[in-house]
Write a protein that holds these residues in place. Structure first.
Motif, PDB file in Angstrom:
ATOM      1  N   GLY A 290       0.803  -1.202   0.000  1.00  0.00           N
ATOM      2  CA  GLY A 290       0.000   0.000   0.000  1.00  0.00           C
ATOM      3  C   GLY A 290       0.843   1.262   0.000  1.00  0.00           C
ATOM      4  O   GLY A 290       2.067   1.229   0.083  1.00  0.00           O
ATOM      5  N   CYS A 291       0.149   2.401  -0.074  1.00  0.00           N
ATOM      6  CA  CYS A 291       0.801   3.704  -0.080  1.00  0.00           C
ATOM      7  C   CYS A 291      -0.091   4.694   0.648  1.00  0.00           C
ATOM      8  O   CYS A 291      -1.325   4.550   0.639  1.00  0.00           O
ATOM      9  N   GLY A 292       0.517   5.699   1.293  1.00  0.00           N
ATOM     10  CA  GLY A 292      -0.278   6.706   1.986  1.00  0.00           C
ATOM     11  C   GLY A 292      -1.063   6.098   3.124  1.00  0.00           C
ATOM     12  O   GLY A 292      -0.500   5.466   4.019  1.00  0.00           O
ATOM     13  N   THR A 293      -2.385   6.256   3.079  1.00  0.00           N
ATOM     14  CA  THR A 293      -3.250   5.700   4.118  1.00  0.00           C
ATOM     15  C   THR A 293      -3.681   4.269   3.816  1.00  0.00           C
ATOM     16  O   THR A 293      -4.398   3.661   4.614  1.00  0.00           O
ATOM     17  N   GLY A 297      -1.784  -5.072   1.665  1.00  0.00           N
ATOM     18  CA  GLY A 297      -2.800  -6.112   1.611  1.00  0.00           C
ATOM     19  C   GLY A 297      -4.206  -5.613   1.390  1.00  0.00           C
ATOM     20  O   GLY A 297      -5.111  -6.420   1.188  1.00  0.00           O
ATOM     21  N   ASP A 298      -4.413  -4.292   1.410  1.00  0.00           N
ATOM     22  CA  ASP A 298      -5.749  -3.747   1.149  1.00  0.00           C
ATOM     23  C   ASP A 298      -6.081  -3.806  -0.336  1.00  0.00           C
ATOM     24  O   ASP A 298      -7.257  -3.845  -0.716  1.00  0.00           O
ATOM     25  N   ASP A 299      -5.053  -3.775  -1.162  1.00  0.00           N
ATOM     26  CA  ASP A 299      -5.191  -3.963  -2.613  1.00  0.00           C
ATOM     27  C   ASP A 299      -6.114  -2.935  -3.265  1.00  0.00           C
ATOM     28  O   ASP A 299      -6.869  -3.261  -4.183  1.00  0.00           O
ATOM     29  N   SER A 300      -6.049  -1.683  -2.800  1.00  0.00           N
ATOM     30  CA  SER A 300      -6.954  -0.666  -3.332  1.00  0.00           C
ATOM     31  C   SER A 300      -6.234   0.500  -3.992  1.00  0.00           C
ATOM     32  O   SER A 300      -6.877   1.418  -4.490  1.00  0.00           O
ATOM     33  N   MET A 301      -4.894   0.484  -4.017  1.00  0.00           N
ATOM     34  CA  MET A 301      -4.155   1.540  -4.691  1.00  0.00           C
ATOM     35  C   MET A 301      -2.889   0.965  -5.312  1.00  0.00           C
ATOM     36  O   MET A 301      -2.114   0.306  -4.648  1.00  0.00           O
ATOM     37  N   ILE A 302      -2.706   1.236  -6.613  1.00  0.00           N
ATOM     38  CA  ILE A 302      -1.464   0.888  -7.292  1.00  0.00           C
ATOM     39  C   ILE A 302      -0.925   2.153  -7.962  1.00  0.00           C
ATOM     40  O   ILE A 302      -1.478   3.250  -7.786  1.00  0.00           O
ATOM     41  N   THR A 303       0.138   2.012  -8.723  1.00  0.00           N
ATOM     42  CA  THR A 303       0.727   3.137  -9.449  1.00  0.00           C
ATOM     43  C   THR A 303      -0.139   3.463 -10.661  1.00  0.00           C
ATOM     44  O   THR A 303       0.193   3.150 -11.813  1.00  0.00           O
ATOM     45  N   TYR A 304      -1.264   4.130 -10.372  1.00  0.00           N
ATOM     46  CA  TYR A 304      -2.277   4.418 -11.387  1.00  0.00           C
ATOM     47  C   TYR A 304      -2.963   5.733 -11.024  1.00  0.00           C
ATOM     48  O   TYR A 304      -3.512   5.873  -9.930  1.00  0.00           O
ATOM     49  N   ILE A 305      -2.931   6.723 -11.893  1.00  0.00           N
ATOM     50  CA  ILE A 305      -3.494   8.069 -11.724  1.00  0.00           C
ATOM     51  C   ILE A 305      -3.075   8.635 -10.365  1.00  0.00           C
ATOM     52  O   ILE A 305      -1.911   8.938 -10.168  1.00  0.00           O
ATOM     53  N   GLY A 307      -2.734   7.181  -7.628  1.00  0.00           N
ATOM     54  CA  GLY A 307      -1.795   6.270  -6.988  1.00  0.00           C
ATOM     55  C   GLY A 307      -0.359   6.532  -7.409  1.00  0.00           C
ATOM     56  O   GLY A 307       0.576   6.355  -6.619  1.00  0.00           O
ATOM     57  N   LYS A 308      -0.141   6.969  -8.643  1.00  0.00           N
ATOM     58  CA  LYS A 308       1.215   7.322  -9.060  1.00  0.00           C
ATOM     59  C   LYS A 308       1.715   8.524  -8.264  1.00  0.00           C
ATOM     60  O   LYS A 308       2.891   8.577  -7.878  1.00  0.00           O
ATOM     61  N   ARG A 309       0.852   9.489  -8.036  1.00  0.00           N
ATOM     62  CA  ARG A 309       1.252  10.628  -7.202  1.00  0.00           C
ATOM     63  C   ARG A 309       1.686  10.157  -5.819  1.00  0.00           C
ATOM     64  O   ARG A 309       2.727  10.575  -5.298  1.00  0.00           O
ATOM     65  N   CYS A 310       0.897   9.277  -5.216  1.00  0.00           N
ATOM     66  CA  CYS A 310       1.207   8.798  -3.873  1.00  0.00           C
ATOM     67  C   CYS A 310       2.551   8.095  -3.844  1.00  0.00           C
ATOM     68  O   CYS A 310       3.404   8.366  -2.979  1.00  0.00           O
ATOM     69  N   TRP A 311       2.780   7.190  -4.784  1.00  0.00           N
ATOM     70  CA  TRP A 311       4.014   6.422  -4.772  1.00  0.00           C
ATOM     71  C   TRP A 311       5.227   7.302  -5.059  1.00  0.00           C
ATOM     72  O   TRP A 311       6.305   7.094  -4.498  1.00  0.00           O
ATOM     73  N   ILE A 312       5.086   8.301  -5.928  1.00  0.00           N
ATOM     74  CA  ILE A 312       6.196   9.220  -6.178  1.00  0.00           C
ATOM     75  C   ILE A 312       6.491  10.036  -4.925  1.00  0.00           C
ATOM     76  O   ILE A 312       7.654  10.180  -4.515  1.00  0.00           O
ATOM     77  N   ASN A 313       5.453  10.577  -4.309  1.00  0.00           N
ATOM     78  CA  ASN A 313       5.665  11.350  -3.080  1.00  0.00           C
ATOM     79  C   ASN A 313       6.344  10.501  -2.008  1.00  0.00           C
ATOM     80  O   ASN A 313       7.237  10.970  -1.287  1.00  0.00           O
ATOM     81  N   ALA A 323      -0.370  12.581   3.791  1.00  0.00           N
ATOM     82  CA  ALA A 323       0.245  13.652   2.989  1.00  0.00           C
ATOM     83  C   ALA A 323       0.733  13.143   1.643  1.00  0.00           C
ATOM     84  O   ALA A 323       0.745  13.894   0.657  1.00  0.00           O
ATOM     85  N   ALA A 324       1.115  11.867   1.570  1.00  0.00           N
ATOM     86  CA  ALA A 324       1.617  11.320   0.303  1.00  0.00           C
ATOM     87  C   ALA A 324       0.541  11.309  -0.775  1.00  0.00           C
ATOM     88  O   ALA A 324       0.868  11.283  -1.970  1.00  0.00           O
ATOM     89  N   GLU A 325      -0.703  11.349  -0.389  1.00  0.00           N
ATOM     90  CA  GLU A 325      -1.799  11.316  -1.357  1.00  0.00           C
ATOM     91  C   GLU A 325      -2.160  12.702  -1.876  1.00  0.00           C
ATOM     92  O   GLU A 325      -2.980  12.827  -2.785  1.00  0.00           O
ATOM     93  N   ARG A 326      -1.532  13.737  -1.322  1.00  0.00           N
ATOM     94  CA  ARG A 326      -1.864  15.114  -1.695  1.00  0.00           C
ATOM     95  C   ARG A 326      -0.746  15.755  -2.516  1.00  0.00           C
ATOM     96  O   ARG A 326       0.416  15.340  -2.463  1.00  0.00           O
ATOM     97  N   VAL A 327      -1.107  16.800  -3.258  1.00  0.00           N
ATOM     98  CA  VAL A 327      -0.112  17.580  -3.985  1.00  0.00           C
ATOM     99  C   VAL A 327       0.813  18.259  -2.976  1.00  0.00           C
ATOM    100  O   VAL A 327       0.359  18.865  -2.009  1.00  0.00           O
ATOM    101  N   GLN A 328       2.104  18.157  -3.214  1.00  0.00           N
ATOM    102  CA  GLN A 328       3.101  18.697  -2.295  1.00  0.00           C
ATOM    103  C   GLN A 328       3.528  20.106  -2.710  1.00  0.00           C
ATOM    104  O   GLN A 328       3.280  20.536  -3.837  1.00  0.00           O
ATOM    105  N   PRO A 329       4.187  20.842  -1.810  1.00  0.00           N
ATOM    106  CA  PRO A 329       4.754  22.133  -2.192  1.00  0.00           C
ATOM    107  C   PRO A 329       5.731  21.963  -3.357  1.00  0.00           C
ATOM    108  O   PRO A 329       6.298  20.888  -3.556  1.00  0.00           O
ATOM    109  N   ALA A 330       5.940  23.036  -4.098  1.00  0.00           N
ATOM    110  CA  ALA A 330       6.732  22.953  -5.326  1.00  0.00           C
ATOM    111  C   ALA A 330       8.122  22.380  -5.100  1.00  0.00           C
ATOM    112  O   ALA A 330       8.638  21.626  -5.945  1.00  0.00           O
ATOM    113  N   HIS A 331       8.751  22.674  -3.979  1.00  0.00           N
ATOM    114  CA  HIS A 331      10.121  22.200  -3.763  1.00  0.00           C
ATOM    115  C   HIS A 331      10.170  20.705  -3.467  1.00  0.00           C
ATOM    116  O   HIS A 331      11.263  20.121  -3.433  1.00  0.00           O
ATOM    117  N   ARG A 332       9.020  20.070  -3.283  1.00  0.00           N
ATOM    118  CA  ARG A 332       8.975  18.623  -3.054  1.00  0.00           C
ATOM    119  C   ARG A 332       8.220  17.930  -4.185  1.00  0.00           C
ATOM    120  O   ARG A 332       7.505  16.955  -3.984  1.00  0.00           O
TER     121      ARG A 332
END
Length: 429
Positions: A290-293, A297-305, A307-313, A323-332
């Motif tokens: 999983g990623c973020g929240t 094993g929850d199998d509800s988020m992958i690197t897709y739309i 989910g890609k933002r979350c995994w990159i963050n 916080a990983a699921e949200r848009v970050q400040p520009a420097h991050r």
């Protein structure tokens, strides 16, 4: 003072003098390293190559730019962005042609995906009889010879339906999960990462040597049988590396598969993010990390739309939790991003300086790229077999956006205004 000691003192003094001179000359006389040039090549549309060079010159650790602080980040989608065609498809089809898919425990196909419908589970059970009790780690389905079984798995994976046309997956967030992509990763259960990389290597060799346009037979269906790296994208990755960028790949294919292919574009496995399985006792399970929240094993988020933002963050910038699921400040956030599909839209929008989109006629990403609200989008035809220009505008104002529940709606800008329908203005090269 002995001669030996006198020699040691003199040598130490000489070393200090040389070090001091070297440091002084480096500080006073060193010239900034010039930024590398993106090679000229066919395939770049309009002023896209010049815009990319401006990005490199402005943000690279080269030229007269400062080199302290974290390196600028560039993130590429993989399939149909760095390469032509899909490495997930290539590997999945290889598994089917070589009988490398393991049956689900106790024959219950629901255990392979929480989102598999009853109709799909029944169709798979009917077409792929369990090889028998005691299906240990060595048991596999005979898809190389059992056409019905190969057809059913291929249909559920590639079409999202059974061979009878029944919906194969339901109950998922369309902005976080593509269960067909996830299912491929989940069907790798029982194998070790090393074994999966070996499968991917074999599929890679076949698809790179096959003629452009080649097809292969999976079950009773002819499917795409070739893949090529885009030379232009490999040039871009190499130039970004030379300019001091931290270059990453994000993909909705299984990570061990992406690792194998990424090396061919100069990307280390440590810089590739794909779908990650939970591993137990050295073997992949059908459960996903999983990623973020979202817990493992929850199998509800992958690197897709989203989910890609979350995994990159999370993986690139070290952001954890909600916080990983949200848009970050520009420097991050990444300075540059490249993609080809609606699956890439969130991490493309997060890029602060420039966003490259390869035109595959996908609605939301092309609506936003052509709208170009902040002037930071560039569109390029695919470098091999580009799509022809669409004769009708993209339906941005009505159905270009897909909501979390799967319903279509208008594409909106950050301020809430609706993006008007956009004509397809970048023709095939």
């Amino acid at each position: 003072m002995t001669d030996l000691r006198r020699w040691a003192v003199a040598a130490a003094a000489f070393a200090l003098t040389v070090t001091g001179l070297t440091a002084a000359s480096t500080t006073a006389g060193a010239q900034p390293r010039p930024c590398p040039r993106l090679p000229a090549s066919d395939g770049w549309y309009g002023d896209n190559r010049a815009r990319l060079q401006q990005l490199i010159d402005r943000h690279g650790r080269c030229g007269g730019n400062r080199v302290d602080g974290p390196a600028p980040v560039a993130v590429f989608d993989w399939d149909n962005t760095v390469i032509k065609n899909d490495v997930g498809d290539a590997t999945m089809f290889w598994l089917l042609r070589n009988s490398r898919i393991r049956p689900p425990r106790d024959g219950d196909w629901h255990t392979t995906s929480r989102h598999l419908t009853d109709e799909a589970a029944a169709a798979l059970a009917g077409a792929c009889p369990n090889p028998g009790r005691g299906t240990g780690v060595r048991a596999t389905l005979p898809t190389a010879t059992d056409t019905d079984c190969a057809d059913e798995i291929r249909s559920v994976y590639a079409d999202g339906t059974t061979t009878r046309g029944e919906t194969a997956f339901s109950g998922f967030d369309h902005r976080r999960m593509e269960p067909q992509y996830a299912w491929f990763a989940q069907l790798l259960h029982g194998w070790t990462p090393r074994q999966i990389r070996a499968f991917a290597e074999a599929a890679r060799a076949e698809n790179l040597t096959a003629p452009i346009g080649a097809e292969q037979r999976v079950g009773s269906t002819d499917v795409t049988g070739w893949v090529r790296y885009y030379d232009q994208q490999r040039d871009l990755v190499r130039t970004l590396h030379g300019a001091g960028f931290d270059v990453w790949i994000t993909s909705a294919s299984p990570e061990p598969v992406v690792d194998v292919w990424a090396r061919g574009a100069g990307i280390r496995p440590s810089r590739a993010i794909g779908i990650r399985n939970v591993v137990e006792h050295g073997r992949l399970t059908a459960r996903l990390k999983g990623c973020g929240t979202v817990p493992d094993g929850d199998d509800s988020m992958i690197t897709y739309i989203d989910g890609k933002r979350c995994w990159i963050n999370q993986e690139v910038f070290g952001v954890r939790g909600a916080a990983a699921e949200r848009v970050q400040p520009a420097h991050r956030r990444q300075v540059f991003a490249a993609g080809d599909s609606d699956t890439d839209i969130s991490f493309l929008r997060d890029a602060t300086a420039l966003r490259l989109v390869l035109n595959r006629n996908k609605n939301e990403v092309m609506c936003r790229a052509y709208d170009n609200a902040d002037g930071r989008w560039i569109v390029n035809p695919m470098f091999l077999h580009p799509n022809p220009r669409k004769t009708t505008p993209y339906p941005c104002a009505t159905t270009g956006y897909t909501a979390s529940d799967g319903t279509p709606g208008p594409v909106r800008r950050a301020d809430g205004s609706v993006v008007p329908d956009q004509p397809d203005t970048v023709p095939a090269a």
